[in-house]
Design an enzyme around this catalytic site. Structure first.
Site, PDB file in Angstrom:
ATOM      1  N   ASP A 115      -8.945  -3.998  10.597  1.00 52.20           N
ATOM      2  CA  ASP A 115      -8.349  -5.148   9.921  1.00 52.20           C
ATOM      3  C   ASP A 115      -7.779  -6.086  10.980  1.00 52.20           C
ATOM      4  O   ASP A 115      -7.695  -5.742  12.159  1.00 52.20           O
ATOM      5  CB  ASP A 115      -7.292  -4.712   8.916  1.00 52.20           C
ATOM      6  CG  ASP A 115      -6.143  -3.951   9.545  1.00 52.20           C
ATOM      7  OD1 ASP A 115      -6.007  -3.979  10.783  1.00 52.20           O
ATOM      8  OD2 ASP A 115      -5.371  -3.322   8.804  1.00 52.20           O
ATOM      9  N   ASP A 139     -10.832   0.752   1.095  1.00 56.29           N
ATOM     10  CA  ASP A 139      -9.969   1.549   1.969  1.00 56.29           C
ATOM     11  C   ASP A 139      -8.623   1.707   1.293  1.00 56.29           C
ATOM     12  O   ASP A 139      -8.216   0.854   0.503  1.00 56.29           O
ATOM     13  CB  ASP A 139      -9.769   0.869   3.331  1.00 56.29           C
ATOM     14  CG  ASP A 139      -8.722  -0.233   3.250  1.00 56.29           C
ATOM     15  OD1 ASP A 139      -7.554   0.023   3.621  1.00 56.29           O
ATOM     16  OD2 ASP A 139      -9.043  -1.345   2.778  1.00 56.29           O
TER      17      ASP A 139
END
Length: 377
Positions: A92, A267
């Protein structure tokens, strides 16, 4: 050219079955990515993750940048070597973690200045910095730097946030290309719970061009119905030849409903976090091992489960004992079970989509919990 190739193999309604191909491995979709915030999925070895069915994991740019720092990770040739994971890694951008700092950050056109949670030092992070960090991490999927729109937010606030994220998306794209990074770069759709803003965000991102599209700014307090409205709005508008990643959403019910609305990737920290809190996922619901009813229960967490905890014969009574004694083996066994459950759930959904029986699978998923499936559009 991006190192990612995506192939859509089958559909059943809006549900999609596909494959992500990288030089370091392939990923069958829909997929769930275990979260390795600090370069490790808590209490689980990389080899165990493979045995559980995980094919791709998530690393956290923000936390790894602060600790241990880029120099240490670069000494290992990147995040794969550092954490000894040979498969694909998605990182990320750090935007959500900065968002979570709330009163410790200041947002400007250039980026975000914040007090590091490790030592309080002032740190600046913007699109260019995020792309440079992720280049050093050498992840296979890089996420653009964006602002996570808060919830609730007025339409004006959501619009300003979305437009800032679009400007940062262009800067992320430019910086990523300037670094000659062949990792896939995903855009992130923002706009809060306002479908028209989500549509404008997607249009802007497609004009820039990305290898996949994250759906961000959800799992921040909105209702399930609000989230589903956004997914239903985006599904026919998203390009069919690019993977779709719903960021941070992770209850089993959320996975099933989001796959039903065209999502490919997920996720969440929920499997391991819930395990550390004595909550184990099963086909019939959640076993809360701290409840007194399990004190002398000699059954495994779930009959027929193939995880190491259940196959190993560890009983609910034993796990409850370990949990009450704060023995780390409880969270380790619970994490193995929960991750097995999640990866098996994804595998079962993939098989159902391929067979054209996804919606029958969805019905049986809810019936096993004594629930009726929520309505679909």
């Amino acid at each position: 050219m991006s190192r990612l190739q995506f192939q859509l193999q089958a559909t059943d309604g809006a549900a999609r079955r596909g494959q992500l191909s990288f030089p370091c491995g392939t990923v069958q979709t829909p997929t769930f990515m275990p979260v390795g915030t600090y370069g490790a999925v808590k209490g689980v070895l990389p080899g165990q993750l493979c045995d559980l069915g995980a094919e791709i994991i998530l690393g956290n740019t923000f936390h790894l940048f602060l600790r241990p720092g880029l120099e240490v990770i670069a000494d290992h040739g990147g995040l794969h070597g550092f954490m000894r994971w040979n498969g694909p890694i998605l990182t990320d951008s750090g935007g959500f973690q900065v968002f979570s700092l709330a009163h410790r950050r200041k947002i400007s056109e250039q980026g975000v200045t914040f007090a590091a949670p490790t030592d309080g030092a002032q740190v600046f992070l913007g699109p260019e910095e995020s792309m440079k960090i992720q280049k050093v991490l050498n992840s296979d999927v890089v996420m653009i730097f964006d602002e996570c729109t808060p919830y609730p937010a007025t339409e004006d606030v959501a619009r300003d946030s979305m437009e800032l994220s679009l400007r940062w998306a262009q800067r992320s794209r430019d910086a990523h290309d300037a670094l000659d990074n062949d990792a896939a770069l995903f855009g992130i759709i923002q706009g809060g719970v306002h479908p028209d803003l989500r549509g404008r965000s997607l249009d802007g991102l497609q004009a820039i061009g990305f290898d996949g599209y994250g759906i961000g700014g959800l799992a921040v307090g909105e209702s399930e119905s609000e989230r589903n409205v956004i997914l239903e709005y985006l599904h026919p508008r998203l390009p069919t030849d690019r993977p779709r990643y719903l960021m941070g959403v992770g209850r089993p019910e959320d996975l099933v409903e989001s796959v039903a609305r065209g999502v490919d990737m997920f996720d969440c920290v929920m499997p391991t976090r819930h395990a550390r809190n004595g909550q184990y996922f099963t086909g019939f619901g959640t076993v809360k091992i701290r409840n007194a009813c399990y004190a002398r229960d000699v059954d495994p967490i779930e009959q027929g489960c193939g995880c190491p905890a259940c196959v190993g014969g560890y009983t609910r009574a034993y796990l409850r004992h370990l949990d009450r004694c704060n023995e780390m083996l409880a969270s380790m066994l619970g994490s193995l079970h929960n991750l097995w459950y999640y990866e098996t759930l994804m595998a079962n959904m993939r098989a159902a989509i391929t067979a054209g029986t996804f919606f029958a699978f969805r019905r049986s998923f809810y019936l096993a919990r004594g629930l009726d499936p929520p309505p679909l559009p």
